[in-house]
Motif scaffolding. Sequence first.
Motif, PDB file in Angstrom:
ATOM      1  N   LEU A  37     -42.081  39.505 -86.381  1.00 22.13           N
ATOM      2  CA  LEU A  37     -41.037  38.585 -85.946  1.00 22.13           C
ATOM      3  C   LEU A  37     -39.797  38.682 -86.830  1.00 22.13           C
ATOM      4  CD1 LEU A  37     -43.190  35.444 -85.077  1.00 22.13           C
ATOM      5  CD2 LEU A  37     -42.011  36.972 -83.470  1.00 22.13           C
ATOM      6  N   ALA A  38     -40.009  38.816 -88.146  1.00 18.23           N
ATOM      7  CA  ALA A  38     -38.866  38.924 -89.061  1.00 18.23           C
ATOM      8  C   ALA A  38     -38.057  40.188 -88.776  1.00 18.23           C
ATOM      9  CB  ALA A  38     -39.357  38.911 -90.506  1.00 18.23           C
ATOM     10  N   VAL A  39     -38.737  41.303 -88.545  1.00 16.70           N
ATOM     11  CA  VAL A  39     -38.024  42.557 -88.262  1.00 16.70           C
ATOM     12  C   VAL A  39     -37.293  42.461 -86.932  1.00 16.70           C
ATOM     13  CG1 VAL A  39     -38.335  45.018 -87.737  1.00 16.70           C
ATOM     14  CG2 VAL A  39     -39.519  43.999 -89.690  1.00 16.70           C
ATOM     15  N   MET A  79     -32.128  41.722 -84.233  1.00 14.04           N
ATOM     16  CA  MET A  79     -31.308  41.047 -83.236  1.00 14.04           C
ATOM     17  C   MET A  79     -30.089  40.394 -83.907  1.00 14.04           C
ATOM     18  SD  MET A  79     -32.375  38.151 -80.455  1.00 14.04           S
ATOM     19  CE  MET A  79     -32.468  36.775 -81.574  1.00 14.04           C
ATOM     20  N   ALA A  80     -30.279  39.781 -85.073  1.00 10.59           N
ATOM     21  CA  ALA A  80     -29.180  39.134 -85.786  1.00 10.59           C
ATOM     22  C   ALA A  80     -28.163  40.147 -86.281  1.00 10.59           C
ATOM     23  CB  ALA A  80     -29.720  38.326 -86.956  1.00 10.59           C
ATOM     24  N   LEU A  81     -28.627  41.354 -86.575  1.00  7.51           N
ATOM     25  CA  LEU A  81     -27.710  42.401 -87.035  1.00  7.51           C
ATOM     26  C   LEU A  81     -27.017  43.103 -85.878  1.00  7.51           C
ATOM     27  CD1 LEU A  81     -29.824  43.941 -89.935  1.00  7.51           C
ATOM     28  CD2 LEU A  81     -27.792  42.503 -90.134  1.00  7.51           C
ATOM     29  N   GLY A  82     -27.384  42.734 -84.658  1.00  8.76           N
ATOM     30  CA  GLY A  82     -26.723  43.303 -83.485  1.00  8.76           C
ATOM     31  C   GLY A  82     -27.302  44.634 -83.029  1.00  8.76           C
ATOM     32  N   VAL A  83     -28.535  44.934 -83.432  1.00  4.94           N
ATOM     33  CA  VAL A  83     -29.179  46.173 -82.992  1.00  4.94           C
ATOM     34  C   VAL A  83     -29.574  45.988 -81.529  1.00  4.94           C
ATOM     35  CG1 VAL A  83     -31.115  47.751 -83.362  1.00  4.94           C
ATOM     36  CG2 VAL A  83     -30.020  46.637 -85.316  1.00  4.94           C
ATOM     37  N   SER A  84     -29.114  46.890 -80.661  1.00  4.38           N
ATOM     38  CA  SER A  84     -29.314  46.703 -79.222  1.00  4.38           C
ATOM     39  C   SER A  84     -30.762  46.940 -78.783  1.00  4.38           C
ATOM     40  CB  SER A  84     -28.379  47.629 -78.434  1.00  4.38           C
ATOM     41  OG  SER A  84     -28.673  48.973 -78.745  1.00  4.38           O
ATOM     42  N   TYR A  85     -31.515  47.677 -79.513  1.00  2.00           N
ATOM     43  CA  TYR A  85     -32.903  47.968 -79.135  1.00  2.00           C
ATOM     44  C   TYR A  85     -33.911  47.158 -79.969  1.00  2.00           C
ATOM     45  CZ  TYR A  85     -32.193  51.163 -83.044  1.00  2.00           C
ATOM     46  OH  TYR A  85     -31.870  51.685 -84.256  1.00  2.00           O
TER      47      TYR A  85
END
Length: 153
Positions: A33-35, A40-46
């Motif tokens: 969940l943390a990863v 998601m918070a860093l804006g990684v689309s995948y």
Amino acid sequence: MRASTPPVDGWSSPPAGERRTVLLIGLTTLAILAVAFGAMALGVSYFWVVFPVGFGGVLPLVVAYGHRTDGADRDRESATNASAETTSPAAAGQDEALRTLRARYARGELTDEAFETRLERLLETESVANAANRVRRPRSAGDDRGGEGGQRD
């Protein structure tokens, strides 16, 4: 099958041997969940890929590993308990000799000195090496190996 009383609140803690597995599962879930949410918070689309890979691949492997190690621990514990329950013939013979010695003392067949001497001799010869050393040792004047009246036990 393990007998247990049902918990009052409906929840029960895992048995002592399974606590490590439960801890591993919890930590793995937290890491997944943390990863995923970190990505998601860093804006990684995948970021969504972390969920199926983590919960579909990594978590089942952790569960399998935990159950395997719990099973090995249970096997090791049961083998230890089984070996502790079975006594060697020598230990069984010594226990019988000690019971007989105590019974003769309780019936008054042995004096205090004779009982103590024989008890010391019995305890000295617990192992085969000690018994061999006892046989090779020269007899002292106070060593009453023949028992009362020169009779052997």
